[in-house]
Each structure stands twice: as structure tokens, then as C-alpha cells.
Motif scaffolding. Structure first.
Motif, short mmCIF file in Angstrom:
data_model
loop_
_atom_site.label_atom_id
_atom_site.label_comp_id
_atom_site.label_asym_id
_atom_site.label_seq_id
_atom_site.Cartn_x
_atom_site.Cartn_y
_atom_site.Cartn_z
N GLU A 33 -4.40 -2.34 -2.98
CA GLU A 33 -5.35 -1.68 -2.04
C GLU A 33 -5.78 -2.90 -1.09
N LEU A 77 -6.05 -8.46 -0.88
CA LEU A 77 -5.60 -7.20 -1.73
C LEU A 77 -6.18 -7.09 -3.19
N ARG A 78 -6.34 -6.11 -3.57
CA ARG A 78 -6.72 -5.85 -4.95
C ARG A 78 -5.77 -4.83 -5.56
N GLY A 113 0.80 -0.95 0.19
CA GLY A 113 0.00 0.03 -0.09
C GLY A 113 0.68 1.24 -0.05
N THR A 127 -0.38 -0.57 -7.56
CA THR A 127 -0.23 -0.24 -5.98
C THR A 127 -1.43 -1.08 -5.42
#
Length: 204
Positions: free
Chosen positions: A109, A154-155, A68, A107
Motif C-alpha cells: 500500500e 510503502l506499507r 500495488g 501487497t
């Protein structure tokens, strides 16, 4: 990756196809402690626009990666294999390695606990749905939710990608056909990838 125009993969749909077929990914982060790499399954968020992948890290891997805080690299590797010059015309002696590879940049998320559990359920279903007696996290939701707390979902929306399909595009059709025929015996997945760029080659 080495920039060779004839091997470039620029179609996002082709990159998606590669991800769908090859879920085991390498995640590389430029952490303040140096480069950090981990390996986890990743699948496409099929409802999202563009290329979006979802995955999970086992705690405390997300701390080591400083997720992140910066862009990371996700490497997806498709079929690959050694190509012997003995499959070429007499006198050729230089071997090579054919492969299909994508470098994805974005990045991460973080997902909420519920989103993470939903993603883990989809990930499990992705691999279990075609197996006889396949299992589901819903078979023991209370227990699997407890285990899920040891992971971080996470995405990653892929902002850019660098992909290659190096599949003997620099060879004459008869040579490529011979390579395909040899690969049919040892690596049919790579042979099938070659057929996509060498239509009219030998069929399995």
C-alpha cells in the motif's frame, strides 16, 4: 524454500525478531515484464497488529515493480555461513550452509507524502540513534522533505510467510557445540542464533 520440518520457523514473533535485526531486504515482484528485484531497508511497523513492514522505493522503481497491482515477495536474510564437515566427526565429508531466512508475502500500500516522510525519519533514527553525533532528518526538514519526494513510501501487511532457521538441528549436541565454537571465531551472529536452538552449548 525447501520444506524440511525441523527447520521451520512458524512463530511470528521470531520472524519479527529477524526483521528487527536485519533491515536490508530484497523485494521481488512478478511484473508483466518479468521478475523484478530491488534492495531496500525495511523496518517493522511496531504499532500494527501482525507483521507489517514499511519501506520506500526510489523513483521510478515503483513503476518497474508495478507496486500495488499484485502480491510481492520480501526476503529477509539473517546470519548465514558455510559449515565445514571438518567440524564433524572424522569420516564425514558433506558440508552444508546454516542460515536464518524469511520469505514474506503481501501487497504493498502506498504511503502519503507525509506518511512517507515520517517513515523515512523513523528509518533514519533507527540507524542513527546509537551513533555518536547521530543525525536526524529534522536537522534540515526543508531539505530532507525535498529529497523525500524522490521516494515512494510503502506499507506491506504480511499475509503469509515461509521462514527457516537451519542451525544444525539434525546434529548431535556435541557436534552442534563444535560448530558453534568454530562460528564464534568467524560469525558470532550465527553462533548466537545456534545457541537459541541448542541451549547448553558453548558460550562465547
Amino acid at each position: 524454500m525447501r520444506h524440511t520440518p525441523r527447520y521451520l520457523m512458524t512463530d511470528p514473533d521470531e520472524v519479527k525478531r529477524l526483521i528487527r535485526a536485519n533491515a536490508w531486504a530484497t523485494f521481488v515482484s512478478p511484473a508483466t515484464t518479468g521478475l523484478v528485484a530491488s534492495h531496500y531497508p525495511a523496518i517493522l511497523d511496531e504499532d500494527a497488529e501482525g507483521i507489517v513492514i514499511v519501506s520506500h522505493f526510489g523513483r521510478p522503481d515503483e513503476v518497474a515493480h508495478e507496486l500495488g497491482r499484485h502480491e510481492i515477495l520480501v526476503i529477509v536474510q539473517g546470519p548465514h555461513d558455510y559449515v565445514s564437515p571438518s567440524w564433524y566427526a572424522p569420516g564425514e565429508v558433506i558440508p552444508t550452509w546454516n542460515h536464518v531466512t524469511a520469505h514474506l508475502y503481501g501487497t504493498p500500500e502506498f504511503l502519503s507524502d507525509d506518511e512517507n516522510y515520517e517513515m523515512l525519519a523513523k528509518l533514519t533514527d533507527h540507524f542513527e540513534r546509537h551513533r555518536p553525533g547521530g543525525r536526524s532528518l529534522a536537522d534540515d526538514e526543508a531539505g530532507t522533505r525535498r529529497v523525500a519526494k524522490g521516494t515512494v513510501g510503502l506499507r506491506i501487511r504480511v499475509d503469509r510467510f515461509d521462514a527457516r532457521a537451519k542451525l544444525s538441528q539434525n546434529k548431535a549436541p556435541d557436534v552442534a557445540a563444535n560448530v558453534i565454537a568454530h562460528l564464534d571465531e568467524r560469525n558470532p551472529g550465527l553462533a548466537d542464533e545456534m545457541r537459541r536452538v541448542h541451549p547448553g552449548g558453548p558460550t562465547a
